[in-house]
Write an enzyme that holds these catalytic residues in place. Structure first.
Site, PDB file in Angstrom:
ATOM      1  CB  CYS A 115      -1.014   2.509  -4.748  1.00 48.88           C
ATOM      2  SG  CYS A 115      -1.426   1.308  -3.557  1.00 48.88           S
ATOM      3  CG  HIS A 116      -3.267   5.514   0.601  1.00 42.34           C
ATOM      4  ND1 HIS A 116      -2.901   5.649   1.889  1.00 42.34           N
ATOM      5  CD2 HIS A 116      -4.516   5.689   0.503  1.00 42.34           C
ATOM      6  CE1 HIS A 116      -4.081   6.408   2.240  1.00 42.34           C
ATOM      7  NE2 HIS A 116      -4.942   6.383   1.557  1.00 42.34           N
ATOM      8  CG  PHE A 117      -1.802   9.653  -0.804  1.00 44.24           C
ATOM      9  CD1 PHE A 117      -2.930   9.499  -1.479  1.00 44.24           C
ATOM     10  CD2 PHE A 117      -1.839   9.532   0.717  1.00 44.24           C
ATOM     11  CE1 PHE A 117      -4.054   9.521  -0.921  1.00 44.24           C
ATOM     12  CE2 PHE A 117      -3.230   9.598   1.323  1.00 44.24           C
ATOM     13  CZ  PHE A 117      -4.376   9.423   0.597  1.00 44.24           C
ATOM     14  CG  PHE A 164      -0.495  -0.351   2.427  1.00 48.84           C
ATOM     15  CD1 PHE A 164       0.484   0.341   3.172  1.00 48.84           C
ATOM     16  CD2 PHE A 164      -0.619  -1.648   2.916  1.00 48.84           C
ATOM     17  CE1 PHE A 164       0.993  -0.076   4.430  1.00 48.84           C
ATOM     18  CE2 PHE A 164      -0.095  -1.950   4.216  1.00 48.84           C
ATOM     19  CZ  PHE A 164       0.585  -1.287   5.024  1.00 48.84           C
ATOM     20  CB  VAL A 197      -0.137   7.461   4.660  1.00 49.89           C
ATOM     21  CG1 VAL A 197      -0.956   7.070   5.822  1.00 49.89           C
ATOM     22  CG2 VAL A 197       0.664   8.640   4.596  1.00 49.89           C
TER      23      VAL A 197
END
Length: 172
Positions: free
Chosen positions: A70-72, A67, A77
């Site tokens: 892609c976040h962010f 994650f 985060v």
């Protein structure tokens, strides 16, 4: 009285996600990457804030967790919803550990507060669920309060996490 296991390794959790822990047509933890813990360090049905049981699990944070890419972009985060999902996963696990049949489904949460974040430089996430109510009749459901800690600091709290277990045909 049969002594139940009070902690579970990563391999145990993978057995659960593969349906090998509780048997066919019963709850299973999600498989990686949606499995949001590396181990359950403690589970019982007598302690906790409400005296109805407690479950504690941990996730080791590694900068290459899926994650963070892609976040962010440029501001990695862990999504807060993944921490919330981990708490639901644990409430469902508790119900199965108590010997209840059925497939687990999150049913809701009363209140969620985010006061911090999990970033790639963090080391360890700890999830703590204090069970408030366990219903083991025709309806099988647990309600608990949870918190997510990172490196010793509480960063999310959730009140009234609700998870139910359902037999085939009961789920709409």
């Amino acid at each position: 009285m049969t002594e139940r296991q009070s902690s579970f390794s990563y391999n145990d959790l993978i057995d659960s996600s593969n349906g090998k822990m509780w048997g066919p047509d019963n709850a299973q933890l999600p498989a990686p990457p949606m499995l949001m813990m590396d181990r359950i360090t403690h589970i019982d049905d007598e302690t906790g804030e409400h005296g109805k049981g407690q479950i504690v699990a941990e996730l080791d944070i590694k900068p290459d967790l899926w994650f963070f890419d892609c976040h962010f972009k440029g501001d990695p985060v862990m999504p807060g919803c993944l921490g919330l999902d981990a708490m639901w996963q644990l409430v469902g696990f508790f119900l199965c550990w108590k010997g209840n049949p059925g497939k687990g489904r999150a049913l809701g949460v009363g209140e969620v507060k985010f006061t911090g974040q999990i970033t790639p430089d963090c080391k360890k996430v700890r999830y703590v669920i204090d069970l408030k109510r366990v219903i083991q009749r025709r309806l099988i459901m647990a309600i608990g309060d949870g918190r997510v800690e990172v490196d010793g600091k509480t960063i999310y709290t959730a009140k009234d996490l609700r998870v139910g277990l359902f037999k085939p045909g009961e789920m709409a």
